[in-house]
Scaffold this active site. Sequence first.
Site, PDB file in Angstrom:
ATOM      1  N   SER A 190       0.850  -1.183   0.000  1.00 50.80           N
ATOM      2  CA  SER A 190       0.000   0.000   0.000  1.00 50.80           C
ATOM      3  C   SER A 190       0.898   1.249   0.000  1.00 50.80           C
ATOM      4  O   SER A 190       1.844   1.310  -0.777  1.00 50.80           O
ATOM      5  CB  SER A 190      -0.973  -0.043   1.184  1.00 50.80           C
ATOM      6  OG  SER A 190      -2.015   0.888   1.029  1.00 50.80           O
ATOM      7  N   ASP A 218      -8.207  -5.230  -6.399  1.00 53.41           N
ATOM      8  CA  ASP A 218      -7.825  -4.181  -5.451  1.00 53.41           C
ATOM      9  C   ASP A 218      -8.002  -2.819  -6.117  1.00 53.41           C
ATOM     10  O   ASP A 218      -7.351  -2.532  -7.129  1.00 53.41           O
ATOM     11  CB  ASP A 218      -6.369  -4.371  -5.037  1.00 53.41           C
ATOM     12  CG  ASP A 218      -5.849  -3.244  -4.158  1.00 53.41           C
ATOM     13  OD1 ASP A 218      -6.675  -2.512  -3.565  1.00 53.41           O
ATOM     14  OD2 ASP A 218      -4.618  -3.089  -4.073  1.00 53.41           O
ATOM     15  N   HIS A 234      -6.120  -6.350  -1.876  1.00 57.71           N
ATOM     16  CA  HIS A 234      -5.076  -5.441  -1.439  1.00 57.71           C
ATOM     17  C   HIS A 234      -3.986  -6.174  -0.651  1.00 57.71           C
ATOM     18  O   HIS A 234      -4.260  -6.774   0.390  1.00 57.71           O
ATOM     19  CB  HIS A 234      -5.717  -4.355  -0.567  1.00 57.71           C
ATOM     20  CG  HIS A 234      -4.885  -3.130  -0.371  1.00 57.71           C
ATOM     21  ND1 HIS A 234      -4.432  -2.356  -1.408  1.00 57.71           N
ATOM     22  CD2 HIS A 234      -4.433  -2.527   0.754  1.00 57.71           C
ATOM     23  CE1 HIS A 234      -3.753  -1.335  -0.941  1.00 57.71           C
ATOM     24  NE2 HIS A 234      -3.726  -1.421   0.367  1.00 57.71           N
TER      25      HIS A 234
END
Length: 508
Positions: free
Chosen positions: A187, A443, A468
């Site tokens: 991320s 994602d 994710h």
Amino acid sequence: MGHMVLRALGLLLSLLILTEAARNFWLLQERVLQWREVQAMKETLSKRQLLRPVPWRSPTEGVLRQPLDHFNRQEGRVFNQRFWVNEEYWHLPAGPVFLYIGGESSLSQFSVLSGHHMEMAQKYGALAVALEHRFYGASINPDGLQDDSLRFLSSQQALADLASFHLFITQKYNLTQNNTWICFGGSYPGSLAAWFRLKFPHLVFAAVASSAPVRAQLDFTGYNQVVAASLSDPVVGGSAKCHGAVVQAFSAVDERLDAGRLAELEKDFHSCGPLREPSDREQLASNLADIFMGAVQYNSEGFQDGSVAKLCHIMLDEGLGSPYQRLMAVNKDFLEAMAFPCMQNSHQRLVDELRSTNLSLTGVGERQWYFQTCTEFGYYQTCEDDTCPFSRFMTLSSQLDLCAQVFGVAAERVAEAVNFTNEYYGADHPKASRILFVNGDIDPWHALSVLKNQSRSELAILINGTSHCANMSPSKPSDPLPLILAREWIDYHVGDWLRLARKVRSAS
């Protein structure tokens, strides 16, 4: 291992006692963070039981004194930044160093105990180190959330922290050029991993950047475009009918909002209080959308039945009534799963939460992260185009208003900051080398990442049907084949980088 068990029990208990906040998505992030840590604890305990005869060296926790401002040493103030080191798998003296980069939440010892990067650390004999991000978790001074202090919170300062940490670890463990550094992040930390390789190529030899939104964007319309596609994707339990039912349900919500049928909405969706202000209506719309957005982004992680398949099962159940009534059932199930008596839709409460300077040394740092979105990234997930399946009350202006209300950052300043970030790092064409970008195609954040090979050494993997940062989790027998193959490909590149590093050293 006793302290691990106690910590895990505390985490499990905390799953039951979270108080309702003003954004469902932050609650989901908090729940996912806790869920992942509990899973990591279970995986670690299971591994230790299998290897009981083997002596085990517990990870070392420490703090590093870092300058608040790396770019102005006249500033003088410092803060304590937390880190962990795991020497268990390290092959002395030339074993590599695997650096796990922290992000917008607290970090724990499991960052150097569990995960695919630790499976590779064991295979390649790596020293595993992890650094918590400045201003998150315990890596913050008591006055760190004050407006004046937050000016020292930026990705540039975070990269400088990593460079300082590199020097500290090098000196502490007497490392040499023979110890090849590879960094990992998922991320926002995935972006940091790519940027650390980009800006400090003399320190880190390669990077694995998972689910990394390296392109900043003010109006992130692509987020809900991916959510819409995922709700239609049969690979994860979606369908065109499910997507259509969601669209109809939110259209019905908007009709009631437009008509001022607020008491009906308050009752139907268990609002904690009346929808007094127009901004409260936007909050209700966002909170309902968050349930679907979170299910797509995390898909089964964090709370029971929080998956695309489960939500679509409810949204297609005609026995529950109209699509609007099915949305009521989705919301009811969500509140029960999160153990909340009602949905908090007060915009003023959201503003108050973001203005609060009270420190929390665990979990997601909502105030800090929102500051970074206002001053660097944008990333605002809106619903003002025809592809969005949710409420048209989810506007960019409402997001930008928060920057002004909470931090005094005007909308034009946010746009300028986003443009600078892309100029500084190169957006989704960073022009670096030896970076592997890994994304799951359901994602929503993959829309801002690198999805195609940029060069012979700036490569991309797009994993079918995964969410994710899914590739960063420990391997499980139940993992789908695309995820298994992606991890094998990541492993291959890590091994190839290490072989290349040895060749480069021998030739020099």
